[in-house]
Design an enzyme around this catalytic site. Structure first.
Site, PDB file in Angstrom:
ATOM      1  N   GLU A  89       0.862  -1.188   0.000  1.00  0.00           N
ATOM      2  CA  GLU A  89       0.000   0.000   0.000  1.00  0.00           C
ATOM      3  C   GLU A  89       0.902   1.244   0.000  1.00  0.00           C
ATOM      4  O   GLU A  89       1.903   1.292   0.723  1.00  0.00           O
ATOM      5  CB  GLU A  89      -0.889   0.005   1.255  1.00  0.00           C
ATOM      6  CG  GLU A  89      -1.824   1.219   1.295  1.00  0.00           C
ATOM      7  CD  GLU A  89      -2.701   1.276   2.555  1.00  0.00           C
ATOM      8  OE1 GLU A  89      -2.267   0.771   3.612  1.00  0.00           O
ATOM      9  OE2 GLU A  89      -3.809   1.850   2.466  1.00  0.00           O
TER      10      GLU A  89
ATOM     11  N   LYS B 252      -9.703   2.206  -2.701  1.00  0.00           N
ATOM     12  CA  LYS B 252      -9.970   1.714  -1.338  1.00  0.00           C
ATOM     13  C   LYS B 252     -11.400   2.079  -0.926  1.00  0.00           C
ATOM     14  O   LYS B 252     -11.774   3.250  -0.913  1.00  0.00           O
ATOM     15  CB  LYS B 252      -8.948   2.335  -0.388  1.00  0.00           C
ATOM     16  CG  LYS B 252      -8.935   1.782   1.024  1.00  0.00           C
ATOM     17  CD  LYS B 252      -7.749   2.381   1.777  1.00  0.00           C
ATOM     18  CE  LYS B 252      -7.512   1.748   3.126  1.00  0.00           C
ATOM     19  NZ  LYS B 252      -6.270   2.269   3.749  1.00  0.00           N
TER      20      LYS B 252
ATOM     21  N   CYS C  66      -5.696  -2.699   2.453  1.00  0.00           N
ATOM     22  CA  CYS C  66      -5.466  -2.581   3.896  1.00  0.00           C
ATOM     23  C   CYS C  66      -6.750  -2.654   4.742  1.00  0.00           C
ATOM     24  O   CYS C  66      -7.254  -3.731   4.970  1.00  0.00           O
ATOM     25  CB  CYS C  66      -4.656  -1.307   4.179  1.00  0.00           C
ATOM     26  SG  CYS C  66      -3.785  -1.451   5.758  1.00  0.00           S
TER      27      CYS C  66
HETATM   28  N1  LIG Z   1      -3.611   1.779   5.984  1.00  0.00           N
HETATM   29  C1  LIG Z   1      -4.568   1.165   6.626  1.00  0.00           C
HETATM   30  O1  LIG Z   1      -5.675   1.010   6.154  1.00  0.00           O
HETATM   31  C2  LIG Z   1      -4.200   0.664   7.984  1.00  0.00           C
HETATM   32  C3  LIG Z   1      -5.213  -0.277   8.571  1.00  0.00           C
HETATM   33  C4  LIG Z   1      -4.888  -0.658   9.958  1.00  0.00           C
HETATM   34  O2  LIG Z   1      -3.791  -0.434  10.453  1.00  0.00           O
HETATM   35  C5  LIG Z   1      -5.938  -1.338  10.727  1.00  0.00           C
HETATM   36  O3  LIG Z   1      -5.737  -1.548  11.927  1.00  0.00           O
HETATM   37  O4  LIG Z   1      -6.983  -1.664  10.171  1.00  0.00           O
END
Ligand SMILES: NC(=O)CCC(=O)C(=O)O
Length: 337
Positions: free
Chosen positions: A65, A139, A180
């Site tokens: 990411e 996203k 993510c």
């Molecule tokens: N960049 C993200 O989306 C981090 C996501 C994350 O750390 C989580 O706990 O969920």
């Protein structure tokens, strides 16, 4: 065996049977890259990693990411590219396109900040072996969390959420994409599985608070519930940066050496040649097949899709769903019918 429970109805529209892809066994590379404030360096560095991975036989390369920019709301507008305009307006994706064409590999290009129609997105591009952009995933679930004294991050300060799930047919199977925080939403993974995905790819940069607790757990859960492969790729950890990534890029799936299944009375025994691999003795799904710590590295691991069907036969969840009690609705597919 006929079911009275209407398992077909548990998915609306009914699930698409998983197709056998042209390539069933191949190597995937997870490039856990160091990321700096120097965008040109990040692009050249990613290119070198992709070339190294392809040199080691990878047919599919997954990047982290936000690999061309620091992960921060201050940086997103500065590093953002107009992917649709292409060429000089998007040097990061132009590089991915060139290198995938030259090396004849598929790239799930992590994510970069994208500028489009006056908005910013966190966007993953999937590039085919011909260098063409096959899909673009924005996203869907923005990372907005506030754990007092630990971590606060609000992607929504600068970014807009994407509107559609993204699943794409590639030369190395049908791949569902999440970025993510998207991994926390099991419905997205379930929709991809119902659309016949073999593999889910999540470029991600979990943090030092939730990473140790949830990163592996979520990957194994998505793989186990949906009976498919899950691959993740994080940036390498840089303790000097404003956002410190957990690292630990991982491939989860069915472990190869666990197939021999023996019945003794009513007890099912799974024989494994090796122990460990994420714990749990089943050997059916959700084993950690390859992983790493926080430093820069390239993981090369084998995926074998023939194991999916085999394991689904042993543990036939799709035939056991209670369509009479619950239903997952895929609105996009439903509305397009
Ligand atoms: N960049 C993200 O989306 C981090 C996501 C994350 O750390 C989580 O706990 O969920």
């Amino acid at each position: 065996m006929a079911s009275y429970f209407d398992p077909e109805r548990a998915r609306a529209p009914p699930a698409i049977p998983m197709a056998t892809p042209s390539v069933t066994k191949f190597k995937i590379a997870l490039c856990q890259l160091s990321v700096t404030p120097d965008k040109e360096r990040n692009i050249a560095h990613a290119r070198k990693a992709i070339e190294d991975a392809a040199g080691k036989g990878a047919q599919l390369v997954l990047l982290p990411e936000i690999w061309n920019s620091p992960y921060s709301n201050d940086s997103f507008p500065i590093y953002a590219e107009d992917i649709d305009a292409g060429g000089d307006a998007s040097p990061s994706i132009a590089m991915l396109s060139e290198v995938s064409r030259l090396l004849k590999i598929t790239i799930v290009g992590g994510s970069i900040p994208e500028r489009s129609g006056g908005r910013l997105y966190n966007t993953c591009c999937v590039i085919g072996t011909d260098g063409k952009l096959k899909a673009k995933h924005r996203k869907i679930h923005l990372f907005d969390i506030d754990i007092p004294g630990k971590i606060t991050f609000m992607e929504s300060k600068t970014l807009t959420a994407g509107e559609t799930p993204t699943i794409v047919d590639t030369e190395v199977g049908r791949i569902g994409i999440g970025i993510c925080y998207d991994i926390r939403f099991q419905e997205l993974a379930m929709i991809y599985a119902a659309r016949g995905a073999h593999l889910l790819c999540y470029p991600g940069a979990f943090n030092m608070t939730t990473g140790p607790l949830h990163w592996e757990l979520l990957q194994r859960a998505r793989a186990t519930d949906n009976q498919l492969y899950v691959a993740t790729c994080s940036p390498a950890r840089d303790t000097r940066s404003g956002y410190v990534a957990w690292g630990h890029s991982t491939l989860v799936g069915p472990r190869k050496h666990a197939e021999s299944l023996e019945t003794k009375g009513k007890l099912l025994l799974f024989h494994q040649k090796k122990g460990g691999g994420g714990g749990g003795g089943g050997g059916l799904f959700g084993e950690v097949l390859a992983t790493t710590e926080d430093e820069e590295t390239i993981i090369i691991a084998e995926i074998d899709y023939s194991l999916i069907e085999e394991r689904r036969t042993s543990l036939p969840l799709t035939k056991q769903r209670r369509g009479d009690l619950y239903q997952l609705v895929d609105f996009e597919r439903l509305n397009s019918q």
